[in-house]
Enzyme design. Structure first.
Site, short mmCIF file in Angstrom:
data_model
loop_
_atom_site.label_atom_id
_atom_site.label_comp_id
_atom_site.label_asym_id
_atom_site.label_seq_id
_atom_site.Cartn_x
_atom_site.Cartn_y
_atom_site.Cartn_z
N HIS A 272 7.25 8.22 5.93
CA HIS A 272 8.43 7.53 6.45
C HIS A 272 9.28 8.53 7.22
O HIS A 272 9.37 9.69 6.83
CB HIS A 272 9.25 6.91 5.31
CG HIS A 272 10.19 5.86 5.78
ND1 HIS A 272 11.46 6.16 6.22
CD2 HIS A 272 10.03 4.52 5.92
CE1 HIS A 272 12.05 5.04 6.59
NE2 HIS A 272 11.21 4.03 6.43
N GLU A 325 5.40 -0.72 2.99
CA GLU A 325 4.29 -1.57 3.42
C GLU A 325 3.15 -1.63 2.41
O GLU A 325 2.40 -2.60 2.38
CB GLU A 325 3.73 -1.08 4.76
CG GLU A 325 4.75 -0.92 5.87
CD GLU A 325 5.28 -2.23 6.40
OE1 GLU A 325 5.11 -3.26 5.72
OE2 GLU A 325 5.89 -2.23 7.47
#
Ligand SMILES: CC(C)(COP(=O)(O)OP(=O)(O)OC[C@H]1O[C@@H](n2cnc3c(N)ncnc32)[C@H](O)[C@@H]1OP(=O)(O)O)[C@@H](O)C(=O)NCCC(=O)NCCS
Length: 388
Positions: A272, A325
């Site tokens: 991320h 996700e």
């Protein structure tokens, strides 16, 4: 964009920008002031207008969070009922949009179908400066358009929305025509809450850039849909499902992941830009996925643990952990959604954040217009066409 916009709290991205070389991608740049959500990357904390995501995600409905982001406070009973009624009233499928969705080939990516439908609906409907009424109207249409496209592509006719059902339940009903199961509604509702806003992510930034030009709300939402579609942003969860299906067994996990990394592939659902520890949404989604699909969870958990260990070994110091996700894929599959509806379902949540940001940008607007470092040639002698 500047780093001089006042900030009321600690800002880990700004701190890291001061100490790290600029790697591009606007990393560490503060592009707006917002009261909507705060992402604290080093401690893994996500705040929605004052509320820690862990405190609200399993007890608060998606509509309550939408109220928080649009109106700046959690609703009381009457306010929630009013908002639900407004959203329910707006769940219509104009015949022109239905016709357009019917004409799209069944192989069209649902994200493309949704973008097309929202754009067409905006052309028919939207005028003037962005308002909360428009935010509610466009949000309410997302599940309607998605479900209509899904039914057309599977040879079925769209269904009438059911006003007595909440946002999540109505979406499941419109897709399947079945009475949605309570556990599926709860899981989807919690997922929608977790995905509703996330600081200055790429699609929200896109929406704010478009809004800053004084363009209309639907143009900003359509642009955001385009940004969300890419696999580095919201396009990853179906690829997570592909990865889990390709791995298939606990025994195959290590060789599969090693092979992918050896080929320079990115492991979907990990890493991320802001979180340098576990994404707090991943923690919540993991707990929900464990209950929703105990069998699938065993493989997913094993893949997660091996992926984090291998990423640390292969990319030491990059601090690559599970992002939102990874378990989104497991959870949405357990609810019965096909993989290619994962990203548009993400959009059906994030549209609340986009529209809240568009309204915030519009309230105190200045055109977002950064600069670029020019790296091309200078002072070339001009040669006319017939002499080149
Ligand atoms: C989310 C993401 C785009 C953030 O990227 P970013 O902040 O730009 O990070 P960078 O691209 O600078 O990556 C830093 C390093 O980690 C590596 N890396 C980042 N994510 C990785 C992943 N999922 N798998 C393997 N390597 C990864 C990069 O290859 C890079 O290595 P290098 O320094 O040797 O070149 C990135 O982590 C990614 O592509 N993840 C996979 C896709 C995904 O899950 N997307 C959903 C995001 S919520």
């Amino acid at each position: 964009m500047s780093t001089t916009i006042p900030d009321t709290g600690s800002n880990t991205t700004k701190e890291s920008a001061a100490t790290k070389p600029n790697k591009g991608g606007l990393e560490g740049i503060v592009a707006a002031a917002t009261a909507l959500s705060k992402v604290e990357g080093t401690v893994g904390r996500l705040i929605y207008h004052g509320y820690n995501i862990h405190a609200i995600c399993r007890t608060t409905s998606f509509e309550e969070v939408a109220h928080l982001l649009w109106f700046g406070h959690l609703p009381n009973v009457q306010e929630l009922s009013d908002l639900k009624a407004h959203l329910a009233e707006a769940r219509t499928l104009p015949p022109q949009v239905a016709q357009l969705l019917r004409l799209l080939p069944a192989t069209t990516e649902p994200m493309d179908a949704l973008r097309t439908a929202v754009s067409a609906w905006g052309a028919l409907t939207i005028e003037g400066k962005a308002t909360i009424e428009q935010a509610i109207a466009v949000t309410a249409r997302f599940p309607v358009f998605l479900a209509a496209f899904h039914r057309f592509r599977t040879g079925q006719e769209p269904l009438e929305a059911r006003p007595e059902l909440g946002y999540a339940a109505n979406y499941l009903y419109l897709l399947t025509g079945q009475e949605p199961k309570t556990e599926h509604v709860r899981a989807l509702d919690a997922y929608l809450v977790l995905l509703a806003d996330h600081g200055m992510n790429a699609s929200t930034f896109t929406a704010r850039v478009v809004a800053s030009t004084e363009s209309d709300i639907v143009s900003a939402v359509v642009a955001a849909l385009g940004a969300l579609k890419g696999p580095l942003h919201g396009g990853a969860p179906s690829k997570v499902l592909d990865m889990l299906n390709a791995i298939g067994t606990v025994e195959n996990t290590e060789p599969w992941l090693r092979n992918a990394l050896a080929h320079g592939d990115r492991l979907m659902g990990f890493g991320h830009r802001v979180y340098k520890t576990e994404d707090p949404r991943a923690e919540e989604l993991r707990a929900m996925a464990r209950i929703a699909d105990p069998t699938g969870f065993v493989l997913a958990r094993h893949v997660e643990e091996r992926a984090i260990a291998l990423l640390e070994a292969e990319k030491p110091g990059r601090r690559l952990y599970t992002n939102v996700e990874f378990y989104s894929a497991v959870l949405l599959a357990s609810v019965g959604l096909p993989g290619d509806l994962f990203t548009p379902t993400f959009a059906a949540s994030r549209v609340v954040g986009w529209t809240a940001h568009i309204l915030e940008q519009t309230k105190n607007n200045r055109l977002i217009r950064p600069e670029a470092d020019y790296t091309g040639p200078m002072d070339l002698p001009f040669v006319p066409l017939n002499e080149r």
